[in-house]
Design an enzyme around this catalytic site. Sequence first.
Site, PDB file in Angstrom:
ATOM      1  N   GLU A  39      -6.735   2.762  -7.515  1.00 17.89           N
ATOM      2  CA  GLU A  39      -7.632   2.846  -6.260  1.00 17.89           C
ATOM      3  C   GLU A  39      -8.923   2.647  -6.878  1.00 17.89           C
ATOM      4  OE1 GLU A  39      -8.409   4.370  -2.426  1.00 17.89           O
ATOM      5  OE2 GLU A  39      -8.925   2.639  -3.669  1.00 17.89           O
ATOM      6  N   ARG A  73      -0.055   9.069  -5.118  1.00 20.92           N
ATOM      7  CA  ARG A  73       0.595   8.618  -4.028  1.00 20.92           C
ATOM      8  C   ARG A  73       1.276   7.178  -4.236  1.00 20.92           C
ATOM      9  NH1 ARG A  73      -4.975   9.249  -3.494  1.00 20.92           N
ATOM     10  NH2 ARG A  73      -6.227   7.455  -3.116  1.00 20.92           N
ATOM     11  N   ARG A  96       0.817  -1.199  -0.013  1.00 22.78           N
ATOM     12  CA  ARG A  96       0.096  -0.053  -0.130  1.00 22.78           C
ATOM     13  C   ARG A  96       0.886   1.278   0.057  1.00 22.78           C
ATOM     14  NH1 ARG A  96      -4.121   2.260   4.504  1.00 22.78           N
ATOM     15  NH2 ARG A  96      -4.721   3.971   3.274  1.00 22.78           N
ATOM     16  N   HIS A  97       0.461   2.284  -0.866  1.00 23.67           N
ATOM     17  CA  HIS A  97       1.370   3.487  -0.741  1.00 23.67           C
ATOM     18  C   HIS A  97       1.649   3.885   0.568  1.00 23.67           C
ATOM     19  CE1 HIS A  97      -2.125   5.780   0.385  1.00 23.67           C
ATOM     20  NE2 HIS A  97      -2.772   5.055  -0.659  1.00 23.67           N
ATOM     21  N   GLY A  98       2.587   4.880   0.728  1.00 18.42           N
ATOM     22  CA  GLY A  98       3.055   5.509   1.827  1.00 18.42           C
ATOM     23  C   GLY A  98       1.990   6.577   2.143  1.00 18.42           C
ATOM     24  N   GLN A  99       2.140   7.066   3.200  1.00 17.19           N
ATOM     25  CA  GLN A  99       1.115   7.954   4.001  1.00 17.19           C
ATOM     26  C   GLN A  99       0.799   9.183   2.944  1.00 17.19           C
ATOM     27  OE1 GLN A  99       1.706  11.309   7.019  1.00 17.19           O
ATOM     28  NE2 GLN A  99       0.509   9.730   8.264  1.00 17.19           N
ATOM     29  N   SER A 100      -0.357   9.847   2.667  1.00 18.11           N
ATOM     30  CA  SER A 100      -0.609  10.538   1.652  1.00 18.11           C
ATOM     31  C   SER A 100      -1.331  11.716   2.185  1.00 18.11           C
ATOM     32  CB  SER A 100      -1.404  10.350   0.434  1.00 18.11           C
ATOM     33  OG  SER A 100      -2.520   9.714   0.971  1.00 18.11           O
ATOM     34  N   THR A 101      -1.557  12.948   1.682  1.00 25.72           N
ATOM     35  CA  THR A 101      -2.282  13.986   2.451  1.00 25.72           C
ATOM     36  C   THR A 101      -3.626  13.706   2.253  1.00 25.72           C
ATOM     37  OG1 THR A 101      -2.463  14.940   0.188  1.00 25.72           O
ATOM     38  CG2 THR A 101      -0.586  15.878   1.647  1.00 25.72           C
ATOM     39  N   SER A 102      -4.105  12.625   1.441  1.00 33.38           N
ATOM     40  CA  SER A 102      -5.774  12.217   1.683  1.00 33.38           C
ATOM     41  C   SER A 102      -5.782  11.471   2.963  1.00 33.38           C
ATOM     42  CB  SER A 102      -6.051  11.515   0.215  1.00 33.38           C
ATOM     43  OG  SER A 102      -5.158  10.173   0.164  1.00 33.38           O
ATOM     44  N   ASN A 103      -4.750  10.538   3.186  1.00 34.80           N
ATOM     45  CA  ASN A 103      -4.769   9.698   4.440  1.00 34.80           C
ATOM     46  C   ASN A 103      -4.826  10.713   5.650  1.00 34.80           C
ATOM     47  OD1 ASN A 103      -2.523   7.489   3.001  1.00 34.80           O
ATOM     48  ND2 ASN A 103      -4.655   7.228   2.933  1.00 34.80           N
TER      49      ASN A 103
HETATM   50  O1  2PG Z   1      -8.538   6.219   1.528  1.00 31.11           O
HETATM   51  C1  2PG Z   1      -8.213   5.354   2.065  1.00 31.11           C
HETATM   52  O2  2PG Z   1      -8.483   4.810   3.165  1.00 31.11           O
HETATM   53  C2  2PG Z   1      -7.926   3.871   0.902  1.00 31.11           C
HETATM   54  C3  2PG Z   1      -9.249   3.443   0.493  1.00 31.11           C
HETATM   55  O3  2PG Z   1      -9.041   2.296  -0.495  1.00 31.11           O
HETATM   56  O4  2PG Z   1      -7.525   4.658  -0.183  1.00 31.11           O
HETATM   57  P1  2PG Z   1      -5.719   4.446   0.012  1.00 31.11           P
HETATM   58  O5  2PG Z   1      -5.158   3.422   0.028  1.00 31.11           O
HETATM   59  O6  2PG Z   1      -5.173   4.999  -1.421  1.00 31.11           O
HETATM   60  O7  2PG Z   1      -5.290   5.315   1.044  1.00 31.11           O
END
Ligand code: 2PG
Length: 205
Positions: free
Chosen positions: A83, A59, A8-15
């Site tokens: 995604e 991300r 799974r990608h590293g921590q992003s600003t969306s997380n």
């Molecule tokens: O936003 C999230 O929690 C997940 C949902 O699948 O996406 P991502 O792994 O890209 O953070």
Amino acid sequence: MTIIIFIRHGQSTSNVGKILSHDVNNFPLTDEGREQAKKTAQELKRVRIDAIFTSPILRAYQTASIIGDELGIIPVIDERLRERWLGELNNKRFDPNDHWKLKIIRGQLEVKNLEPWDSLKRRMVEFVTSLKNEEVVVAVSHYDPIRAVIGHILDLDDISAHGISIPNASMTVIEFSSSPKILSIGSPVLSPSLLSKLDRYIIRA
Ligand SMILES: O=C(O)[C@@H](CO)OP(=O)(O)O
């Protein structure tokens, strides 16, 4: 048999902002997310990696690029790793304590154009079965798509797989053959036990 190391990608600003997004060019990695990717890359140096595939989403692509730089491998974008299509949930905030998936299953929420769980499973399995035999492949993707691979192998629906934790930059290792085996789920390191199962691919224990 193929070994796939789903990351799974590293921590992003969306997380950090608890935002769901399937947008391609938004929500980059945070500094923490870049460090996480570098740590995972150091783990991956312990095994022979033949190829890196990645979701096209920023991300994930950034994570794959950091890993690729460390391993000297150019990541290849594969749309099947993208995604989940989030429909009208795209770019919306979510409350982890009042999860939107539980609201759906309880009939309290309807989400138009949300990609179905079966579609996620289908495209992720198509990706896996398209890989060459006897390869060790890194695949950088997202939380729901990686859960969908596990759901396929364990025959779990989305909600029954709800408790599976796939932290940022973690490794979910699958030995894919006629009877697939899950070797790790959401692990930050390659444990000695896991490495022993990958012994013929080990570069540095
Ligand atoms: O936003 C999230 O929690 C997940 C949902 O699948 O996406 P991502 O792994 O890209 O953070």
